[in-house]
Scaffold this active site. Structure first.
Site, PDB file in Angstrom:
ATOM      1  N   SER A  20     -84.718  -1.262   9.182  1.00 26.84           N
ATOM      2  CA  SER A  20     -85.869  -0.388   8.906  1.00 26.84           C
ATOM      3  C   SER A  20     -87.036  -1.106   8.223  1.00 26.84           C
ATOM      4  CB  SER A  20     -85.436   0.815   8.062  1.00 26.84           C
ATOM      5  OG  SER A  20     -84.582   1.626   8.814  1.00 26.84           O
ATOM      6  N   THR A  65     -79.767   7.126   4.091  1.00 25.38           N
ATOM      7  CA  THR A  65     -78.689   6.834   5.042  1.00 25.38           C
ATOM      8  C   THR A  65     -77.331   7.017   4.373  1.00 25.38           C
ATOM      9  OG1 THR A  65     -77.922   5.290   6.724  1.00 25.38           O
ATOM     10  CG2 THR A  65     -78.680   4.301   4.659  1.00 25.38           C
ATOM     11  N   LYS A  69     -76.728  11.278   3.068  1.00 27.42           N
ATOM     12  CA  LYS A  69     -77.526  12.177   3.933  1.00 27.42           C
ATOM     13  C   LYS A  69     -77.294  13.666   3.641  1.00 27.42           C
ATOM     14  CE  LYS A  69     -78.594   9.650   8.100  1.00 27.42           C
ATOM     15  NZ  LYS A  69     -78.530   9.735   9.549  1.00 27.42           N
ATOM     16  N   ASP A 109     -84.220  12.459  13.130  1.00 28.83           N
ATOM     17  CA  ASP A 109     -83.320  11.991  14.202  1.00 28.83           C
ATOM     18  C   ASP A 109     -83.456  12.838  15.471  1.00 28.83           C
ATOM     19  OD1 ASP A 109     -82.230   9.793  12.961  1.00 28.83           O
ATOM     20  OD2 ASP A 109     -80.502  10.859  12.147  1.00 28.83           O
TER      21      ASP A 109
HETATM   22  P1  NAP Z   1     -69.989   9.540  11.748  1.00 28.90           P
HETATM   23  O1  NAP Z   1     -70.563  10.735  11.081  1.00 28.90           O
HETATM   24  O2  NAP Z   1     -69.054   8.640  11.015  1.00 28.90           O
HETATM   25  O3  NAP Z   1     -69.262  10.070  13.093  1.00 28.90           O
HETATM   26  C1  NAP Z   1     -68.618   9.186  13.957  1.00 28.90           C
HETATM   27  C2  NAP Z   1     -67.908   9.965  15.082  1.00 28.90           C
HETATM   28  O4  NAP Z   1     -67.291   9.011  15.950  1.00 28.90           O
HETATM   29  C3  NAP Z   1     -66.784  10.867  14.612  1.00 28.90           C
HETATM   30  O5  NAP Z   1     -66.710  11.957  15.488  1.00 28.90           O
HETATM   31  C4  NAP Z   1     -65.550   9.958  14.756  1.00 28.90           C
HETATM   32  O6  NAP Z   1     -64.356  10.673  14.947  1.00 28.90           O
HETATM   33  C5  NAP Z   1     -65.883   9.245  16.045  1.00 28.90           C
HETATM   34  N1  NAP Z   1     -65.206   7.955  16.193  1.00 28.90           N
HETATM   35  C6  NAP Z   1     -65.249   6.899  15.340  1.00 28.90           C
HETATM   36  N2  NAP Z   1     -64.530   5.874  15.866  1.00 28.90           N
HETATM   37  C7  NAP Z   1     -64.021   6.320  17.054  1.00 28.90           C
HETATM   38  C8  NAP Z   1     -63.189   5.743  18.053  1.00 28.90           C
HETATM   39  N3  NAP Z   1     -62.758   4.479  17.965  1.00 28.90           N
HETATM   40  N4  NAP Z   1     -62.848   6.481  19.150  1.00 28.90           N
HETATM   41  C9  NAP Z   1     -63.303   7.767  19.263  1.00 28.90           C
HETATM   42  N5  NAP Z   1     -64.090   8.366  18.349  1.00 28.90           N
HETATM   43  C10 NAP Z   1     -64.446   7.645  17.265  1.00 28.90           C
HETATM   44  O7  NAP Z   1     -71.144   8.562  12.281  1.00 28.90           O
HETATM   45  P2  NAP Z   1     -72.622   8.990  12.725  1.00 28.90           P
HETATM   46  O8  NAP Z   1     -73.534   8.928  11.559  1.00 28.90           O
HETATM   47  O9  NAP Z   1     -72.525  10.232  13.518  1.00 28.90           O
HETATM   48  O10 NAP Z   1     -73.038   7.744  13.670  1.00 28.90           O
HETATM   49  C11 NAP Z   1     -72.409   7.492  14.917  1.00 28.90           C
HETATM   50  C12 NAP Z   1     -73.075   6.266  15.556  1.00 28.90           C
HETATM   51  O11 NAP Z   1     -74.434   6.603  15.886  1.00 28.90           O
HETATM   52  C13 NAP Z   1     -73.147   5.044  14.619  1.00 28.90           C
HETATM   53  O12 NAP Z   1     -72.897   3.885  15.363  1.00 28.90           O
HETATM   54  C14 NAP Z   1     -74.594   5.062  14.130  1.00 28.90           C
HETATM   55  O13 NAP Z   1     -75.073   3.771  13.799  1.00 28.90           O
HETATM   56  C15 NAP Z   1     -75.299   5.594  15.374  1.00 28.90           C
HETATM   57  N6  NAP Z   1     -76.587   6.219  15.054  1.00 28.90           N
HETATM   58  C16 NAP Z   1     -77.688   5.714  15.670  1.00 28.90           C
HETATM   59  C17 NAP Z   1     -78.921   6.273  15.412  1.00 28.90           C
HETATM   60  C18 NAP Z   1     -80.128   5.707  16.108  1.00 28.90           C
HETATM   61  O14 NAP Z   1     -81.254   5.867  15.612  1.00 28.90           O
HETATM   62  N7  NAP Z   1     -79.944   5.057  17.251  1.00 28.90           N
HETATM   63  C19 NAP Z   1     -79.063   7.358  14.531  1.00 28.90           C
HETATM   64  C20 NAP Z   1     -77.903   7.876  13.919  1.00 28.90           C
HETATM   65  C21 NAP Z   1     -76.656   7.282  14.198  1.00 28.90           C
HETATM   66  P3  NAP Z   1     -63.210  10.724  13.797  1.00 28.90           P
HETATM   67  O15 NAP Z   1     -63.688  11.795  12.841  1.00 28.90           O
HETATM   68  O16 NAP Z   1     -62.008  11.082  14.571  1.00 28.90           O
HETATM   69  O17 NAP Z   1     -63.177   9.355  13.154  1.00 28.90           O
END
Ligand code: NAP
Length: 318
Positions: A20, A65, A69, A109
């Site tokens: 960022s 972050t 959040k 987002d």
């Molecule tokens: P989060 O709240 O930790 O949620 C992650 C999700 O993925 C949960 O549903 C988790 O399930 C699942 N998961 C994790 N490992 C897995 C695996 N090996 N197989 C299947 N499911 C799995 O994370 P988040 O904040 O939502 O972020 C998710 C991703 O989006 C991250 O990589 C983040 O960097 C990215 N992101 C990108 C942006 C962007 O601007 N491009 C913005 C926000 C987030 P369980 O509960 O079963 O572990």
């Protein structure tokens, strides 16, 4: 600090990996604004004191972050409707006038995701896609912004899958238009503004439901798949379970990966999709557009997305 200085930053723990600063410092330079975007590593126990100090120091705004959040919501006086729908803040604006100061929580987002998906698919193709189903892989924090975004874009059917069926069922229930916001009792008392906002969520004609059967036949109507898991974030390969889903998608389906790499302009999911003849893109567009929107909220100037994209490319090559 003078009110003409734009002191901005990112609150989280850890934050050292963040791209960022590169984006926002390039945007400040582009608009010839005096200021700086800094990383502010803060643990949960220090969150309130840090916010108080930043406000006293004349900070203009911060991004928020992991892991703050949700917990930061109770230290803010105003929350936007997107925050109410999603239950997470990624941007705080410190608003001041002569007598009062207000901390406003926003979530950019949804804007970032929608803008990036429109750009990736094109408006006409996206409009056609909304007549089919969206498939969401994952049910965490970012998945809530994706559901809100897909609704805004006009999808009427969102199917959710992932590895924990109980958690998926709970996620879908909490996304239903009539549900009380899932986060309400966790982060604020019911008399607060956040509670009032949450209770005013509009009812939207969009079904969010779990899907257990992931055969080619049951996925035939899927036009967009969004990966909202961190699979591939550290270069790790696509899991067998996810690969099976991808293999069963119709070839017209577009895959949007929220994941972006700090070292390359592709991700393992995008590379896998290429091999399966599926169109796909990574999450760098969403990263840029959510940042551009935050910048606009803080400075009143349009976030220069092309300048921010260039800065991201340079930061990734470092
Ligand atoms: P989060 O709240 O930790 O949620 C992650 C999700 O993925 C949960 O549903 C988790 O399930 C699942 N998961 C994790 N490992 C897995 C695996 N090996 N197989 C299947 N499911 C799995 O994370 P988040 O904040 O939502 O972020 C998710 C991703 O989006 C991250 O990589 C983040 O960097 C990215 N992101 C990108 C942006 C962007 O601007 N491009 C913005 C926000 C987030 P369980 O509960 O079963 O572990």
């Amino acid at each position: 600090m003078s009110s003409r200085h734009y002191f901005l930053g990112l609150l989280g723990h850890p934050v050292s990996h963040s791209l960022s600063p590169a984006l926002h410092n390039a945007a400040l330079a582009h608009h010839k604004l005096d200021g700086e975007y800094k990383l502010i590593d803060v643990e949960a126990s220090e969150l309130k004191a840090t916010l108080d100090q930043l406000e006293a120091d004349g900070m203009r705004g911060v991004n928020v972050t992991i892991p703050h959040k949700q917990s930061v919501m109770k230290f803010l006086q105003e929350l936007s409707p997107d925050v109410a729908a999603i239950g997470a803040v990624n941007t705080i604006i410190f608003e001041r006038n002569d007598e009062t100061s207000v901390r406003r929580g926003e979530n950019t987002d949804v804007h970032g995701f929608c803008t990036a998906l429109v750009e990736a698919l094109g408006a006409d193709a996206l409009e056609r896609a909304t007549t089919g189903d969206a498939l969401l892989y994952g049910y965490g924090g970012a998945a809530r912004a994706v559901v809100a975004g897909l609704r805004v874009l006009g999808f009427h059917s969102i199917k959710v899958t992932g590895r924990d069926q109980g958690a998926i069922d709970e996620f879908c229930l909490s996304c239903s238009a009539t549900a009380s916001p899932w986060w309400l009792d966790k982060v604020c008392d019911r008399s607060s503004q956040a509670a009032r906002l949450g209770n005013r969520l509009e009812s939207v004609d969009c079904k969010v439901e779990p899907t257990r059967i992931l055969s080619a036949r049951s996925l035939a109507g899927v036009t967009v798949l969004v990966n909202a898991t961190p699979i591939g974030q550290h270069g790790d390969p696509i899991t067998d379970e996810f690969l099976e889903v991808l293999s069963n998608l119709p070839k017209v389906c577009f895959v949007y990966d929220l994941v972006y790499s700090r070292h390359s302009l592709s991700t393992p999911l995008v590379e896998t999709c290429e091999k399966l003849a599926l169109s796909a893109c990574d999450g760098s567009g969403m990263l840029v557009y959510q940042a551009a929107k935050s910048f606009e909220l803080w400075t009143g100037r349009k976030g220069p997305s092309d300048v921010m994209k260039d800065a991201l490319r340079k930061a990734i090559r470092l």
